[in-house]
Write a protein that holds these residues in place. Sequence first.
Motif, PDB file in Angstrom:
ATOM      1  N   THR A  20       0.818  -1.206   0.000  1.00  0.00           N
ATOM      2  CA  THR A  20       0.000   0.000   0.000  1.00  0.00           C
ATOM      3  C   THR A  20       0.858   1.266   0.000  1.00  0.00           C
ATOM      4  OG1 THR A  20      -0.205  -0.170   2.416  1.00  0.00           O
ATOM      5  CG2 THR A  20      -1.992  -1.076   1.096  1.00  0.00           C
ATOM      6  N   GLY A  21       2.037   1.212   0.605  1.00  0.00           N
ATOM      7  CA  GLY A  21       2.905   2.382   0.616  1.00  0.00           C
ATOM      8  C   GLY A  21       3.339   2.778  -0.781  1.00  0.00           C
ATOM      9  N   SER A  22       3.794   1.818  -1.575  1.00  0.00           N
ATOM     10  CA  SER A  22       4.204   2.130  -2.943  1.00  0.00           C
ATOM     11  C   SER A  22       3.002   2.514  -3.795  1.00  0.00           C
ATOM     12  CB  SER A  22       4.960   0.951  -3.564  1.00  0.00           C
ATOM     13  OG  SER A  22       4.139  -0.188  -3.665  1.00  0.00           O
ATOM     14  N   ALA A  23       1.827   1.953  -3.506  1.00  0.00           N
ATOM     15  CA  ALA A  23       0.623   2.331  -4.250  1.00  0.00           C
ATOM     16  C   ALA A  23       0.255   3.784  -3.977  1.00  0.00           C
ATOM     17  CB  ALA A  23      -0.533   1.406  -3.887  1.00  0.00           C
ATOM     18  N   PHE A  24       0.346   4.207  -2.723  1.00  0.00           N
ATOM     19  CA  PHE A  24       0.129   5.624  -2.414  1.00  0.00           C
ATOM     20  C   PHE A  24       1.143   6.483  -3.170  1.00  0.00           C
ATOM     21  CE2 PHE A  24      -2.275   4.501   1.551  1.00  0.00           C
ATOM     22  CZ  PHE A  24      -3.344   5.363   1.362  1.00  0.00           C
ATOM     23  N   ALA A  25       2.400   6.063  -3.183  1.00  0.00           N
ATOM     24  CA  ALA A  25       3.445   6.846  -3.833  1.00  0.00           C
ATOM     25  C   ALA A  25       3.165   6.999  -5.330  1.00  0.00           C
ATOM     26  CB  ALA A  25       4.802   6.182  -3.617  1.00  0.00           C
ATOM     27  N   PRO A  44      14.569  -1.517  -2.617  1.00  0.00           N
ATOM     28  CA  PRO A  44      13.228  -1.267  -3.152  1.00  0.00           C
ATOM     29  C   PRO A  44      12.844   0.210  -3.160  1.00  0.00           C
ATOM     30  CG  PRO A  44      13.203  -3.119  -1.640  1.00  0.00           C
ATOM     31  CD  PRO A  44      14.554  -2.496  -1.515  1.00  0.00           C
ATOM     32  N   LEU A  45      13.302   0.961  -2.163  1.00  0.00           N
ATOM     33  CA  LEU A  45      13.011   2.392  -2.133  1.00  0.00           C
ATOM     34  C   LEU A  45      13.618   3.095  -3.340  1.00  0.00           C
ATOM     35  CD1 LEU A  45      13.378   3.885   1.469  1.00  0.00           C
ATOM     36  CD2 LEU A  45      11.317   3.674   0.088  1.00  0.00           C
ATOM     37  N   LYS A  46      14.887   2.792  -3.625  1.00  0.00           N
ATOM     38  CA  LYS A  46      15.569   3.437  -4.754  1.00  0.00           C
ATOM     39  C   LYS A  46      14.912   3.055  -6.074  1.00  0.00           C
ATOM     40  CE  LYS A  46      20.122   4.314  -6.761  1.00  0.00           C
ATOM     41  NZ  LYS A  46      19.591   4.234  -8.138  1.00  0.00           N
ATOM     42  N   VAL A  61      12.649  11.839  -2.756  1.00  0.00           N
ATOM     43  CA  VAL A  61      13.738  11.730  -1.785  1.00  0.00           C
ATOM     44  C   VAL A  61      13.499  10.461  -0.982  1.00  0.00           C
ATOM     45  CG1 VAL A  61      14.835  12.800   0.214  1.00  0.00           C
ATOM     46  CG2 VAL A  61      13.967  14.228  -1.647  1.00  0.00           C
ATOM     47  N   THR A  62      14.535   9.668  -0.785  1.00  0.00           N
ATOM     48  CA  THR A  62      14.388   8.431  -0.025  1.00  0.00           C
ATOM     49  C   THR A  62      15.249   8.463   1.231  1.00  0.00           C
ATOM     50  OG1 THR A  62      16.182   7.273  -1.184  1.00  0.00           O
ATOM     51  CG2 THR A  62      13.969   7.143  -2.155  1.00  0.00           C
ATOM     52  N   ALA A  63      14.806   7.717   2.232  1.00  0.00           N
ATOM     53  CA  ALA A  63      15.576   7.601   3.471  1.00  0.00           C
ATOM     54  C   ALA A  63      15.300   6.235   4.081  1.00  0.00           C
ATOM     55  CB  ALA A  63      15.205   8.702   4.453  1.00  0.00           C
TER      56      ALA A  63
END
Length: 267
Positions: A20-25, A44-46, A61-63
């Motif tokens: 769901t997090g990536s879907a929101f993004a 996966p974030l990058k 921006v990723t962290a």
Amino acid sequence: MNLAEKYGPWALISGASEGTGSAFARRLAGEGINLILIARREGPLKELADELTATHDVECVTATIDLAKPDAIDAIKAVSEGREVGLFIANAGGDPNGTGFFQTDIQNWVDLVTRNVMTVLLCCHHFGGAMRERRRGGIILVGSGACYGGASGLGVYSGTKAFDLCLGEGLWAELRRYDVDVLNLILGRTDTPEFRRHLASRGAPVPAGLASPEDVARVGLERLPHGPVHNWGLEDDEQGRMPQSAATRRDRILAMEAAMQDLKMPK
């Protein structure tokens, strides 16, 4: 509704690497909103950030931050400094233990409470306070139907989600007069990689009727202006399997607010 105009130029999503997090993004990037993506796994974030910047005209921006650490809020403040975060989506917070209370080390439960309660509390205070000053913004606390009561193996998880539910309802009551929207998005079974890993670890089949992450993101953003609660799969005035409908919970908050007028409660 133009999300960028209503909420601002940046959104911060915790637990953004998958599900769901990536879907929101992806949905927010499609709306032209810049993103701060937070999760524990860098790879996966990058990949997600590269995909979104290549597909949409947005900045990502990723962290890599462990939200179970007491200093997680310091890292979150650092990565968001100088950026107007108009949407905060607390999407991290599943139960990675999957055991009875006494079948895992107590530190694992402490970590769960820190991730689901303390870090969420601190983020809401930090970002919600700035939204209050700007008189615009939105907060989505992605929750679970477990918030409505404990069960075997779910005592701590249910407790943390119950806290988030009450926190979100209180924030909705305080922030609505400042044009800041707050929604507790209470989910049922959702087809995420984490849920499938949980099933596989137990040799359980994938059940039918799972919600898709894409639908969760779409409905969550649609319902954000109509908080404080949306129970997945139910209409606003429909109780279904829940103890109360979303409309009933909203009416309860407003009734309490009216009953306490003589106490001059802070707003």
